[in-house]
Design a protein around this motif. Structure first.
Motif, mmCIF file in Angstrom:
data_model
loop_
_atom_site.group_PDB
_atom_site.id
_atom_site.type_symbol
_atom_site.label_atom_id
_atom_site.label_comp_id
_atom_site.label_asym_id
_atom_site.label_seq_id
_atom_site.Cartn_x
_atom_site.Cartn_y
_atom_site.Cartn_z
ATOM 1 N N UNK A 422 0.800 -1.227 0.000
ATOM 2 C CA UNK A 422 0.000 0.000 0.000
ATOM 3 C C UNK A 422 0.830 1.273 0.000
ATOM 4 N N UNK A 423 2.151 1.171 0.115
ATOM 5 C CA UNK A 423 2.983 2.364 0.243
ATOM 6 C C UNK A 423 4.097 2.382 -0.785
ATOM 7 N N UNK A 424 4.480 3.597 -1.164
ATOM 8 C CA UNK A 424 5.630 3.773 -2.053
ATOM 9 C C UNK A 424 6.914 3.647 -1.242
ATOM 10 N N UNK A 425 8.015 3.598 -1.952
ATOM 11 C CA UNK A 425 9.305 3.473 -1.269
ATOM 12 C C UNK A 425 9.596 4.668 -0.380
ATOM 13 N N UNK A 426 9.044 5.837 -0.724
ATOM 14 C CA UNK A 426 9.297 7.017 0.087
ATOM 15 C C UNK A 426 8.150 7.318 1.058
ATOM 16 N N UNK A 427 7.280 6.329 1.312
ATOM 17 C CA UNK A 427 6.330 6.438 2.406
ATOM 18 C C UNK A 427 4.990 7.069 2.102
ATOM 19 N N UNK A 428 4.605 7.162 0.830
ATOM 20 C CA UNK A 428 3.298 7.703 0.468
ATOM 21 C C UNK A 428 2.297 6.568 0.319
ATOM 22 N N UNK A 429 1.074 6.804 0.776
ATOM 23 C CA UNK A 429 0.007 5.808 0.667
ATOM 24 C C UNK A 429 -0.606 5.838 -0.721
ATOM 25 N N UNK A 430 -0.708 4.670 -1.343
ATOM 26 C CA UNK A 430 -1.305 4.555 -2.674
ATOM 27 C C UNK A 430 -2.822 4.424 -2.510
ATOM 28 N N UNK A 431 -3.557 5.455 -2.882
ATOM 29 C CA UNK A 431 -5.009 5.418 -2.682
ATOM 30 C C UNK A 431 -5.725 4.529 -3.681
ATOM 31 N N UNK A 432 -5.129 4.343 -4.867
ATOM 32 C CA UNK A 432 -5.823 3.595 -5.915
ATOM 33 C C UNK A 432 -6.900 4.409 -6.595
ATOM 34 N N UNK A 433 -6.907 5.724 -6.349
ATOM 35 C CA UNK A 433 -7.919 6.610 -6.917
ATOM 36 C C UNK A 433 -7.296 7.541 -7.942
ATOM 37 N N UNK A 434 -8.013 7.744 -9.032
ATOM 38 C CA UNK A 434 -7.582 8.678 -10.058
ATOM 39 C C UNK A 434 -8.108 10.063 -9.692
ATOM 40 N N UNK A 435 -7.231 11.054 -9.705
ATOM 41 C CA UNK A 435 -7.623 12.402 -9.309
ATOM 42 C C UNK A 435 -6.791 13.419 -10.076
ATOM 43 N N UNK A 436 -7.162 14.693 -9.914
ATOM 44 C CA UNK A 436 -6.473 15.796 -10.580
ATOM 45 C C UNK A 436 -6.217 16.897 -9.555
ATOM 46 N N UNK A 437 -4.990 17.400 -9.507
ATOM 47 C CA UNK A 437 -4.695 18.567 -8.676
ATOM 48 C C UNK A 437 -5.163 19.813 -9.410
ATOM 49 N N UNK A 438 -5.919 20.652 -8.722
ATOM 50 C CA UNK A 438 -6.474 21.845 -9.368
ATOM 51 C C UNK A 438 -5.490 23.005 -9.405
#
Length: 567
Positions: A422-438
């Motif tokens: 569930x996590x990247x090598x640098x400690x971020x949680x993979x949500x599995x959700x597609x999104x866009x930063x506004x």
């Protein structure tokens, strides 16, 4: 001078009682009667249960399962368990034997709290069958909960004994019950590894299980309280407010709503059974100010309000809505026009709490009524990355939403592999959700990455097609899925449930022409099936359409478009 730790559940409750012991904490529904549980009374129940659990031998780090409906008792168990350093896994009263057995094996609860009776459901029968199939684990003790109403006949806890002992909660007599010694099943995640080890796990939730066996995501005590306070601030919960709590608090959606309300000093209207007309009456009587739920729940309130009972809901201030059935905009417009209430789309999950992204009142409705939002606290970090190589993407590009912060899952119960996947090598949680930063600190939810369609080389959110179809006056409910067509290319297939008064002339060809008027040609569904119902599943967070089953229908119906009115 003593100080209270306001970042723990114990500290939060102490703060509430000290501030106003006679203020209502919860309103329980017993038949047509509303029973008030004050903060002081709630605290007394927590203390009494804490004593019983301690006498039964519950130790710090152990798990407790709560198979309870939306009674204030369910929250009593959360606070009492946390005060002993134990954590609670909620068990939805609608779970079947296999789902309960999975929790028994993965979480290894030392105690299971079960309702003595509720809504005609044989909860103990389900628990007993689950325990029998999970015979490889230690038999848990059973705590029998009668709920806010006195039972018509005395309850004998001996009839609930699985072999590990049973007692009647609130009796003060644990009948010699000693809980089994249970192993720790929690595997700490990258997020939990940087937390204070003295800050123990408090609450765990089942994930949706859309990609296999549901995971059990656990959060630390301080994370529950800190997140609740952050949500309360964004939602504008203040003392005197009342939140409708109809989603099960055993699930993260209902739980997060309840914790936000308590953290803001509000009260909870606990609805154990959803009857739209009765709920509307109680919303009017108690002047409910906040509601959180899916558009399936809101849709039933909306329909009942328009056709049967126009309750006065002018006290409503804030609605948080998740779009499961494509009705969120209609609900938001109704809440605004009739009651002056503000509606925000939401984003969250069992692993990051349900209300992690919310929109602000300043965001335009065209944005605010959709899924997503801004992190509810400055300590929640978010980014959009390429799902293949985790490369951070610029604003405006679709990618996977990843999160980091104290709100992120601290441990998984009974699933060591999940903590790594569930996590990247640098400690971020993979949500599995597609999104866009506004580009202004907000994130717009697109869809689950597994649902996104690649049509003619373009990534397309099926909701874009769904929203266009839903605008047709003869369309009631719609869902679009993708299948692999001839040549290996993805095709969009729509399933439409027409309105009751829909014209029989509105067929697949009419609806495809309707789409072509507004959508690019490659987004027009290759097929539109008109059906009398959509397959759904009821979970802890609301009713969701079973996209997997629809894909099977679509793949099996490639010979022609179905129309139940003519077939």
């Amino acid at each position: 001078m003593t100080t209270t730790d306001t970042t723990s559940l114990t500290g939060l409750l102490a703060e509430l009682i000290a501030t106003d012991p006679d203020a209502p904490l919860a309103f329980d529904v017993v038949g047509d009667e509303i029973r008030t549980c004050t903060r002081a009374r709630f605290g007394e129940q927590v203390d009494a249960l804490r004593t019983e659990l301690a006498d039964a031998g519950i130790e710090s780090g152990q798990c407790i399962a709560a198979m309870l409906p939306n009674w204030s008792d369910a929250l009593v168990w959360q606070f009492a368990a946390s005060s002993l350093g134990a954590h609670v896994i909620g068990v939805n009263t609608r779970y079947n034997t296999g789902e309960v057995a999975h929790i028994l094996v993965a979480a290894r609860p030392a105690v299971v709290a079960v309702a003595a009776s509720f809504h005609g459901l044989d909860l103990f029968g389900t628990l007993s069958a689950a325990a029998e199939s999970a015979s490889e684990v230690a038999t848990p003790a059973v705590a029998v909960v009668t709920g806010p109403s006195a039972p018509a006949t005395p309850v004998d806890p001996a009839g609930f004994d699985l072999g590990g002992g049973a007692w009647l909660v609130g009796s003060g007599d644990i009948r010699g019950t000693r809980v089994p010694r249970t192993p720790v099943t929690a595997t700490v995640t990258a997020a939990g590894a940087v937390a204070d080890p003295s800050d123990l796990l408090a609450a765990a939730f089942t994930t949706s299980g859309s990609t296999g066996t549901p995971k059990l995501a656990a959060h630390r005590d301080s994370a529950v309280v800190r997140h609740g306070r952050a949500d309360a601030a964004i939602m504008g919960v203040v003392p005197g407010d009342v939140t409708l709590c109809v989603l099960p608090v055993s699930g993260v959606f209902g739980f997060s709503t309840a914790m936000a309300t308590l953290a803001g000093g509000g009260s909870l209207l606990m609805e154990p059974v959803f009857d739209a007309a009765a709920v509307l009456r109680r919303m009017q009587e108690l002047k409910v100010t906040h509601v959180v739920g899916g558009d399936d729940l809101f849709g039933r309130l909306y329909d009942t309000w328009h056709t049967e009972q126009r309750s006065d809901l002018s006290a409503l201030k804030w609605l948080g809505i998740a779009d499961f059935l494509g009705r969120s905009h209609d609900v938001a417009r109704w809440a605004r026009d009739e009651f002056g209430a503000l509606t925000s789309g939401v984003f969250g999950s069992s692993e990051v709490f349900a209300l992690t992204l919310l929109w602000s009142a300043e965001d335009p409705e065209s944005v605010r009524w959709n899924g997503g939002g801004r992190p509810v606290a400055p300590w929640i970090e978010a980014r959009i990355v390429d799902p293949v190589d985790d490369r951070v993407l610029p604003a405006g590009e679709q990618g996977e939403l990843q999160l980091r912060g104290p709100n992120v899952v601290d441990a998984y119960l009974g699933n060591p592999e999940a903590a790594q996947r569930a996590f990247t090598a640098d400690g971020w949680f993979r949500s599995g959700d597609l999104a866009v930063a506004t580009g202004d600190g907000a994130y717009r939810f697109v869809c689950r990455m597994g649902d996104v369609l690649r049509l003619r080389g373009f990534l397309v959110d099926p909701a874009e097609i769904e929203h266009r179809l839903a605008q047709h006056p003869d369309v009631g409910i719609v869902k679009v899925v993708g299948i692999t067509g001839d040549g290996g290319y993805t095709q969009a297939v729509a399933f439409v449930v027409p309105t009751d008064d829909a014209s029989t002339d509105t067929d697949a060809d009419v609806l495809k022409r309707w789409c072509r008027e507004e959508l690019a040609a490659f987004k027009v569904p290759s097929a539109v099936h008109i059906v009398d119902h959509l397959p759904t599943t009821v979970g802890g967070n609301g009713t969701k359409i079973r996209a997997v089953e629809l894909r099977e229908w679509a793949q099996n119906w490639t010979d022609r478009e179905r129309d139940y009115r003519r077939d």
